[in-house]
Design an enzyme around this catalytic site. Structure first.
Site, PDB file in Angstrom:
ATOM      1  N   PRO A 246       0.822  -1.209   0.000  1.00 40.10           N
ATOM      2  CG  PRO A 246      -0.808  -1.590   1.601  1.00 40.10           C
ATOM      3  CD  PRO A 246       0.509  -2.106   1.111  1.00 40.10           C
ATOM      4  CD  GLU A 247       4.165   2.604  -2.196  1.00 38.66           C
ATOM      5  OE1 GLU A 247       4.418   3.618  -1.522  1.00 38.66           O
ATOM      6  OE2 GLU A 247       4.966   1.669  -2.316  1.00 38.66           O
TER       7      GLU A 247
ATOM      8  CG  HIS B 188      -3.176 -13.914   7.915  1.00 37.95           C
ATOM      9  ND1 HIS B 188      -2.021 -14.519   8.370  1.00 37.95           N
ATOM     10  CD2 HIS B 188      -3.613 -14.670   6.869  1.00 37.95           C
ATOM     11  CE1 HIS B 188      -1.764 -15.592   7.641  1.00 37.95           C
ATOM     12  NE2 HIS B 188      -2.712 -15.711   6.733  1.00 37.95           N
TER      13      HIS B 188
ATOM     14  NE  ARG C 118       3.350 -10.705   1.292  1.00 37.12           N
ATOM     15  CZ  ARG C 118       3.865 -10.404   0.105  1.00 37.12           C
ATOM     16  NH1 ARG C 118       4.946  -9.645   0.043  1.00 37.12           N
ATOM     17  NH2 ARG C 118       3.302 -10.828  -1.004  1.00 37.12           N
TER      18      ARG C 118
ATOM     19  NE  ARG D  34      20.841  12.398  -5.282  1.00 38.87           N
ATOM     20  CZ  ARG D  34      20.064  12.050  -4.255  1.00 38.87           C
ATOM     21  NH1 ARG D  34      19.402  12.982  -3.565  1.00 38.87           N
ATOM     22  NH2 ARG D  34      19.951  10.793  -3.914  1.00 38.87           N
TER      23      ARG D  34
END
Length: 271
Positions: A2-3, A91, A110, A152
Site C-alpha cells: 500500500p502506497e 491474519h 506478512r 546526482r
C-alpha cells in the site's frame, strides 16, 4: 505494498467512524509485527476519545488527548471497520474496540505492518522525522526537486521514490508520473531540466489524485475499509503493461529492472 493513495483511501474511510469515538478496549492477538506492539500502545488508547485521524506519507496517525498512535499497513495489510463481534481470521492481529459496538481491525498476513505509540509530537518520531514533503502539499515544488537532484547521477525514478525527497511516490505511481511527464525513468536526476521538473511535479499530483479518487490500486492484496479493491489499475498507462501498445503512440511498453523493482515506460514518448 500500500502506497500513499491506498493509505489516504484508508484514512478517509476510517475517519468518520473513529472521530469522537472512545476506544473501549484494544485487543492485540499477535504483537510480533514489524516491530513488537509496545504496551503503551494499548495503555494510551484505551478509554480515550479519538480526536484526529491523519496521514504522514504511508503512516496513519490516530490522535487523542495523550498523543498519537502510529499505524502502518506493511506490504499487504489493510484496516477494516467491522462489528466488534465479528470473529477474527487467521491474519487479523489487532482490534480497536469502539464504544458504539464497531471495531477497527488490522489484517496483516506478512506481519510487516506496525502499531506503535508515537507520543505527543509524532512528527519527531524516528520513522517520520526525516520524511520529505507531501506530494499533494505546498512544500512539494519543482525548485525543491531540482535543488535536491543537482549533480546526482541516480536515475530519476529511484530519486522520486526516495521518501527523503518526497513521500508516497511508490513504484506504480513513479512509472505512471514519469510517463505523463515524458521523462525516461533511467535519466540521471541531475540532468532533468527545470521545465521537466515542472511537468513531473504536476504529473505526480495528477496521478496520485486520480488514484485516490479510484480508491487506490489493487494488484494483489489491498482492499479499502469496506473490503473493496482499488480501481486505479484500470487507468494504468504503462505499469504492468510490458509489450502492450502505448496508449499514446502505439509502441510496445518496455519493462526493465531498477534497484530490484520493475520499471515500465515508453521508449518513444519518454526521453
Amino acid at each position: 505494498m500500500p502506497e500513499l493513495p491506498e493509505v489516504e483511501t484508508t484514512r478517509r474511510g476510517i475517519a468518520p467512524h473513529l472521530l469522537g469515538r472512545t476506544i473501549a478496549r484494544v485487543i492485540v492477538r499477535e504483537p510480533r509485527l514489524r516491530w513488537p506492539v509496545p504496551p503503551e500502545f494499548s495503555a494510551n488508547l484505551e478509554a480515550q476519545a479519538i480526536e484526529r485521524v491523519e496521514r504522514r506519507g504511508k503512516y496513519l496517525l490516530l490522535g487523542n488527548a495523550l498523543g498519537f498512535a502510529l499505524l502502518h499497513l506493511g506490504m499487504s495489510g489493510s484496516l477494516r471497520i467491522l462489528p466488534a463481534s465479528t470473529p477474527p481470521g487467521r491474519h487479523e492481529h489487532l482490534d480497536l474496540l469502539l464504544d458504539d459496538g464497531l471495531c477497527l481491525r488490522l489484517t496483516d498476513p506478512r506481519r510487516f505492518g506496525a502499531a506503535l505509540w508515537a507520543g505527543p509530537e509524532p512528527h519527531a518520531h524516528p520513522l517520520l522525522a526525516h520524511l520529505g514533503p507531501e506530494p499533494l502539499g505546498p512544500g512539494f515544488t519543482a525548485g525543491g526537486l531540482a535543488a535536491r537532484a543537482a549533480g546526482r547521477s541516480q536515475a530519476v525514478k529511484s530519486f522520486i521514490m526516495d521518501s527523503h525527497v518526497v513521500v508516497g511516490v511508490g513504484n506504480i505511481y513513479a512509472s505512471e508520473a514519469l510517463f505523463l511527464a515524458g521523462i525516461d525513468p533511467r535519466r540521471p536526476a541531475g540532468s532533468v531540466t527545470p521545465p521537466a521538473w515542472l511537468r513531473l511535479v504536476a504529473a505526480i499530483r495528477q496521478v496520485l489524485e486520480a488514484a485516490i479518487a479510484e480508491g487506490g490500486t489493487t494488484l494483489r492484496d489491498f482492499v479499502g475499509v469496506e473490503g473493496k479493491p482499488g480501481y486505479f489499475r484500470q487507468q494504468l498507462r504503462v505499469y504492468d503493461r510490458a509489450g502492450q501498445p502505448c496508449r499514446s503512440c502505439g509502441a510496445p511498453i518496455v519493462q526493465i529492472r531498477q534497484t530490484g523493482r520493475s520499471t515500465y515506460f515508453c521508449a518513444c514518448c519518454q526521453s
